[in-house]
Design a protein around this motif. Structure first.
Motif, mmCIF file in Angstrom:
data_model
loop_
_atom_site.group_PDB
_atom_site.id
_atom_site.type_symbol
_atom_site.label_atom_id
_atom_site.label_comp_id
_atom_site.label_asym_id
_atom_site.label_seq_id
_atom_site.Cartn_x
_atom_site.Cartn_y
_atom_site.Cartn_z
ATOM 1 N N ILE A 61 11.204 -22.288 86.613
ATOM 2 C CA ILE A 61 12.646 -22.550 86.644
ATOM 3 C C ILE A 61 13.067 -22.737 88.095
ATOM 4 C CG2 ILE A 61 14.930 -21.553 86.226
ATOM 5 C CD1 ILE A 61 13.678 -20.127 83.784
ATOM 6 N N THR A 95 16.705 -19.515 79.689
ATOM 7 C CA THR A 95 16.376 -20.878 80.097
ATOM 8 C C THR A 95 14.895 -21.105 79.812
ATOM 9 O OG1 THR A 95 18.106 -20.916 81.786
ATOM 10 C CG2 THR A 95 16.301 -22.488 82.049
ATOM 11 N N LYS A 96 14.609 -22.243 79.212
ATOM 12 C CA LYS A 96 13.217 -22.565 78.864
ATOM 13 C C LYS A 96 12.410 -22.913 80.104
ATOM 14 C CE LYS A 96 14.354 -24.222 74.269
ATOM 15 N NZ LYS A 96 14.390 -25.349 73.357
ATOM 16 N N GLY A 99 13.211 -25.289 83.295
ATOM 17 C CA GLY A 99 14.659 -25.457 83.339
ATOM 18 C C GLY A 99 15.239 -25.324 84.734
ATOM 19 N N LYS A 100 16.570 -25.373 84.794
ATOM 20 C CA LYS A 100 17.279 -25.311 86.073
ATOM 21 C C LYS A 100 18.446 -24.342 85.987
ATOM 22 C CE LYS A 100 16.278 -30.085 87.377
ATOM 23 N NZ LYS A 100 15.145 -29.745 88.164
ATOM 24 N N ASP A 120 23.316 -22.642 83.849
ATOM 25 C CA ASP A 120 21.939 -22.911 83.443
ATOM 26 C C ASP A 120 21.905 -23.991 82.374
ATOM 27 O OD1 ASP A 120 21.857 -21.777 80.677
ATOM 28 O OD2 ASP A 120 22.191 -19.870 81.696
ATOM 29 N N ASN A 121 20.739 -24.599 82.209
ATOM 30 C CA ASN A 121 20.557 -25.582 81.137
ATOM 31 C C ASN A 121 19.700 -24.971 80.027
ATOM 32 O OD1 ASN A 121 18.044 -25.640 82.368
ATOM 33 N ND2 ASN A 121 17.890 -27.869 82.417
ATOM 34 N N GLY A 122 19.950 -23.703 79.774
ATOM 35 C CA GLY A 122 19.184 -22.949 78.789
ATOM 36 C C GLY A 122 19.588 -23.237 77.362
ATOM 37 N N GLY A 178 23.057 -25.067 77.348
ATOM 38 C CA GLY A 178 23.260 -24.183 78.484
ATOM 39 C C GLY A 178 24.558 -23.401 78.494
#
Length: 189
Positions: A61, A95-96, A99-100, A120-122, A178
């Protein structure tokens, strides 16, 4: 040696979690020390990011920071650090891999507040779940994207610490795309 270093970091994080729970318990009894001081928010955020670099690296991440220069808070250092730790920990947890997470901060001079966002883009969450995040309920813990577990107390702690610092917190989330936590904390005069 690298594995031992990582184990040591994990133990340090566990000690900090237990410390957070102790502080929260003390606050619930009305004895929590609140000592506001002038704090450079970027210093605290960088310290928190450093604590979680191994955890983020293990899930590949990317964590980026973007802060206006010289944001200084009037807040308690321990509770501010604890609430930021909990928010970053949750973002990593949900977050996978690959991710970011983006943490940014700016001033709202008109309101005399700093605005700190953890984005997050989770996996996100439903609107119903987002509405109940800051209330303590039984069995509120949710497993993270790599099976991480928790006690479900972290976000209640965050909410309480934000309020203790005369701030506010909001959450915006969409399932599958996210979550953004926005924290408002008072600027130093």
């Amino acid at each position: 040696k690298e594995m031992m270093d990582r184990m040591e970091d994990s133990v340090d994080r566990l000690v900090k979690l237990l410390d957070n729970l102790l502080h929260w318990a003390l606050q619930q009894r009305g004895h929590f020390p609140y000592v506001p001081e002038q704090l450079k928010v970027l210093d605290i955020v960088e310290e928190v990011k450093e604590m979680f670099e191994d955890m983020a690296m293990s899930k590949n991440i990317d964590i980026t920071l973007d802060f206006e220069d010289g944001i200084v808070l009037n807040a308690d250092k321990n509770t501010t650090s604890a609430l930021l730790r909990n928010l970053l920990n949750n973002s990593i947890k949900f977050t996978k891999k690959g991710g970011k997470i983006h943490i940014n901060g700016k001033r709202n001079e008109r309101e005399q507040m700093a605005i700190i966002k953890v984005i997050d883009n989770g996996i996100g969450m439903s609107e119903a779940k987002a509405k109940g995040l800051f209330t303590l309920k039984e069995n509120t813990s949710t497993k993270g994207t790599s099976g991480e577990t928790g006690l479900g107390l972290g976000l209640q702690l965050v909410h309480d610490f934000v309020q203790l610092n005369k701030g506010n917190i909001k959450v915006q989330s969409h399932e599958g795309s996210g979550t953004t936590f926005t924290v408002y904390l008072p600027l130093a005069s």
